[in-house]
Design a protein around this motif. Structure first.
Motif, PDB file in Angstrom:
ATOM      1  N   TYR A  49       0.618 -12.173 -91.956  1.00 32.52           N
ATOM      2  CA  TYR A  49      -0.118 -13.312 -92.519  1.00 32.52           C
ATOM      3  C   TYR A  49       0.413 -14.664 -92.030  1.00 32.52           C
ATOM      4  O   TYR A  49       0.170 -15.682 -92.675  1.00 32.52           O
ATOM      5  N   GLN A  50       1.073 -14.682 -90.890  1.00 29.13           N
ATOM      6  CA  GLN A  50       1.518 -15.951 -90.304  1.00 29.13           C
ATOM      7  C   GLN A  50       0.498 -16.531 -89.339  1.00 29.13           C
ATOM      8  O   GLN A  50       0.674 -17.624 -88.833  1.00 29.13           O
ATOM      9  N   LYS A  51      -0.584 -15.791 -89.088  1.00 28.43           N
ATOM     10  CA  LYS A  51      -1.607 -16.304 -88.168  1.00 28.43           C
ATOM     11  C   LYS A  51      -2.452 -17.367 -88.867  1.00 28.43           C
ATOM     12  O   LYS A  51      -2.490 -17.428 -90.103  1.00 28.43           O
ATOM     13  N   PRO A  52      -3.144 -18.209 -88.074  1.00 25.40           N
ATOM     14  CA  PRO A  52      -3.965 -19.280 -88.676  1.00 25.40           C
ATOM     15  C   PRO A  52      -5.029 -18.723 -89.629  1.00 25.40           C
ATOM     16  O   PRO A  52      -5.553 -17.634 -89.412  1.00 25.40           O
ATOM     17  N   ASN A  53      -5.332 -19.518 -90.653  1.00 21.88           N
ATOM     18  CA  ASN A  53      -6.382 -19.184 -91.625  1.00 21.88           C
ATOM     19  C   ASN A  53      -6.174 -17.829 -92.284  1.00 21.88           C
ATOM     20  O   ASN A  53      -7.120 -17.078 -92.517  1.00 21.88           O
ATOM     21  N   SER A  54      -4.924 -17.512 -92.572  1.00 20.05           N
ATOM     22  CA  SER A  54      -4.628 -16.305 -93.340  1.00 20.05           C
ATOM     23  C   SER A  54      -3.471 -16.619 -94.282  1.00 20.05           C
ATOM     24  O   SER A  54      -2.638 -17.486 -93.998  1.00 20.05           O
ATOM     25  N   VAL A  55      -3.459 -15.921 -95.396  1.00 18.73           N
ATOM     26  CA  VAL A  55      -2.433 -16.156 -96.412  1.00 18.73           C
ATOM     27  C   VAL A  55      -2.272 -14.890 -97.247  1.00 18.73           C
ATOM     28  O   VAL A  55      -3.231 -14.132 -97.417  1.00 18.73           O
ATOM     29  N   TYR A  56      -1.065 -14.663 -97.726  1.00 17.80           N
ATOM     30  CA  TYR A  56      -0.839 -13.546 -98.642  1.00 17.80           C
ATOM     31  C   TYR A  56       0.056 -14.033 -99.772  1.00 17.80           C
ATOM     32  O   TYR A  56       1.077 -14.687 -99.534  1.00 17.80           O
ATOM     33  N   PHE A  57      -0.365 -13.714-100.991  1.00 20.85           N
ATOM     34  CA  PHE A  57       0.380 -14.085-102.191  1.00 20.85           C
ATOM     35  C   PHE A  57       0.976 -12.836-102.827  1.00 20.85           C
ATOM     36  O   PHE A  57       0.369 -11.756-102.780  1.00 20.85           O
ATOM     37  N   VAL A  58       2.130 -12.996-103.443  1.00 22.98           N
ATOM     38  CA  VAL A  58       2.725 -11.917-104.229  1.00 22.98           C
ATOM     39  C   VAL A  58       2.876 -12.393-105.671  1.00 22.98           C
ATOM     40  O   VAL A  58       2.928 -13.590-105.938  1.00 22.98           O
ATOM     41  N   VAL A  59       2.916 -11.417-106.571  1.00 21.44           N
ATOM     42  CA  VAL A  59       3.196 -11.685-107.973  1.00 21.44           C
ATOM     43  C   VAL A  59       4.619 -11.195-108.224  1.00 21.44           C
ATOM     44  O   VAL A  59       4.933 -10.030-107.972  1.00 21.44           O
ATOM     45  N   GLU A  60       5.456 -12.109-108.703  1.00 17.00           N
ATOM     46  CA  GLU A  60       6.852 -11.763-108.959  1.00 17.00           C
ATOM     47  C   GLU A  60       7.151 -11.908-110.446  1.00 17.00           C
ATOM     48  O   GLU A  60       6.733 -12.878-111.080  1.00 17.00           O
ATOM     49  N   GLU A  61       7.832 -10.910-110.981  1.00 15.16           N
ATOM     50  CA  GLU A  61       8.246 -10.946-112.380  1.00 15.16           C
ATOM     51  C   GLU A  61       9.692 -10.460-112.442  1.00 15.16           C
ATOM     52  O   GLU A  61      10.004  -9.367-111.965  1.00 15.16           O
ATOM     53  N   ASN A  62      10.563 -11.291-112.991  1.00 14.39           N
ATOM     54  CA  ASN A  62      11.986 -10.950-113.106  1.00 14.39           C
ATOM     55  C   ASN A  62      12.578 -10.507-111.770  1.00 14.39           C
ATOM     56  O   ASN A  62      13.321  -9.532-111.691  1.00 14.39           O
ATOM     57  N   GLY A  63      12.212 -11.218-110.702  1.00  8.94           N
ATOM     58  CA  GLY A  63      12.773 -10.931-109.387  1.00  8.94           C
ATOM     59  C   GLY A  63      12.170  -9.730-108.676  1.00  8.94           C
ATOM     60  O   GLY A  63      12.636  -9.334-107.609  1.00  8.94           O
ATOM     61  N   ARG A  64      11.141  -9.147-109.258  1.00  9.66           N
ATOM     62  CA  ARG A  64      10.529  -7.935-108.709  1.00  9.66           C
ATOM     63  C   ARG A  64       9.061  -8.196-108.375  1.00  9.66           C
ATOM     64  O   ARG A  64       8.342  -8.810-109.172  1.00  9.66           O
ATOM     65  N   ILE A  65       8.610  -7.727-107.228  1.00 10.04           N
ATOM     66  CA  ILE A  65       7.208  -7.871-106.830  1.00 10.04           C
ATOM     67  C   ILE A  65       6.391  -6.801-107.562  1.00 10.04           C
ATOM     68  O   ILE A  65       6.707  -5.611-107.492  1.00 10.04           O
ATOM     69  N   ILE A  66       5.321  -7.244-108.262  1.00 15.65           N
ATOM     70  CA  ILE A  66       4.489  -6.309-109.028  1.00 15.65           C
ATOM     71  C   ILE A  66       3.029  -6.327-108.580  1.00 15.65           C
ATOM     72  O   ILE A  66       2.190  -5.641-109.159  1.00 15.65           O
ATOM     73  N   GLY A  67       2.734  -7.118-107.531  1.00 15.58           N
ATOM     74  CA  GLY A  67       1.369  -7.146-107.026  1.00 15.58           C
ATOM     75  C   GLY A  67       1.219  -8.141-105.905  1.00 15.58           C
ATOM     76  O   GLY A  67       2.165  -8.866-105.569  1.00 15.58           O
ATOM     77  N   GLY A  68       0.002  -8.152-105.339  1.00 14.43           N
ATOM     78  CA  GLY A  68      -0.262  -9.099-104.262  1.00 14.43           C
ATOM     79  C   GLY A  68      -1.709  -9.061-103.830  1.00 14.43           C
ATOM     80  O   GLY A  68      -2.460  -8.145-104.194  1.00 14.43           O
ATOM     81  N   ALA A  69      -2.092 -10.079-103.055  1.00 17.13           N
ATOM     82  CA  ALA A  69      -3.430 -10.150-102.466  1.00 17.13           C
ATOM     83  C   ALA A  69      -3.426 -11.220-101.393  1.00 17.13           C
ATOM     84  O   ALA A  69      -2.626 -12.165-101.447  1.00 17.13           O
ATOM     85  N   GLY A  70      -4.351 -11.071-100.442  1.00 15.76           N
ATOM     86  CA  GLY A  70      -4.409 -12.048 -99.366  1.00 15.76           C
ATOM     87  C   GLY A  70      -5.805 -12.251 -98.835  1.00 15.76           C
ATOM     88  O   GLY A  70      -6.756 -11.576 -99.240  1.00 15.76           O
ATOM     89  N   VAL A  71      -5.892 -13.182 -97.897  1.00 15.42           N
ATOM     90  CA  VAL A  71      -7.144 -13.534 -97.251  1.00 15.42           C
ATOM     91  C   VAL A  71      -6.865 -13.706 -95.762  1.00 15.42           C
ATOM     92  O   VAL A  71      -5.856 -14.302 -95.384  1.00 15.42           O
ATOM     93  N   ALA A  72      -7.752 -13.175 -94.937  1.00  8.68           N
ATOM     94  CA  ALA A  72      -7.677 -13.377 -93.483  1.00  8.68           C
ATOM     95  C   ALA A  72      -9.070 -13.180 -92.905  1.00  8.68           C
ATOM     96  O   ALA A  72      -9.937 -12.566 -93.534  1.00  8.68           O
TER      97      ALA A  72
END
Length: 161
Positions: A49-72
């Motif tokens: 997700y480092q390419k142009p017009n793309s992004v990825y988000f993560v959901v973090e809770e207590n230092g732990r990743i519990i989800g995510g989603a992105g767009v490209a």
């Protein structure tokens, strides 16, 4: 307990988000071929997700990743359409409004990147996800757009931006 936060993916998140996605797909008995499970990018999500017009988000809770989603940009498609990609949440992230919040983040970025439409593919039995997509304005379409390689995903949806 900390409130879950949505943030941009960092390189240190690669192993955790790959595990989250594979765990959710296994929990739903999703085929390992023709779905996100087989994507080479799963282990290098930050880099992907480092390419142009793309992004990825993560959901973090207590230092732990519990989800995510992105767009490209939608792969192998001529139009100005992006794809909602790899939106998965562990059970502890569900039912808290995080999915709706994540959807807002992704749609906002898609608009910021000046895409005209946002497309997604999912499994027919992922009904809770489909309910979320419909609430966010997605509508069903009869066939796949582009070629994501996810030929085992029979449900296709799109919305205007």
């Amino acid at each position: 307990m900390d409130t879950p936060i949505i943030r941009l993916i960092e390189e240190k998140d690669n192993a955790q988000i790959a595990k989250v996605i594979r765990t959710v797909l296994e929990d739903f008995n999703v085929p390992k071929v023709g779905t996100a499970y087989a994507d080479k990018s799963l282990d290098t999500m930050f880099e992907t997700y480092q390419k142009p017009n793309s992004v990825y988000f993560v959901v973090e809770e207590n230092g732990r990743i519990i989800g995510g989603a992105g767009v490209a940009k939608l792969d192998n498609y001529e139009g100005n359409v992006c794809e909602l990609q790899k939106m998965y949440f562990l059970p502890e992230a569900r039912g808290k409004g995080i999915g709706a919040q994540m959807m807002e983040f992704c749609i906002g970025k898609a608009r910021e990147f000046n895409f005209e439409k946002i497309y997604l593919e999912t499994m027919e039995y992922m009904t809770h996800a489909q309910k979320l997509y419909k609430q966010a304005g997605f509508e069903y379409i009869d066939c796949a757009l582009g070629d994501t390689g996810h030929y085992s995903c029979p449900v296709h949806m799109i919305r205007d931006l």
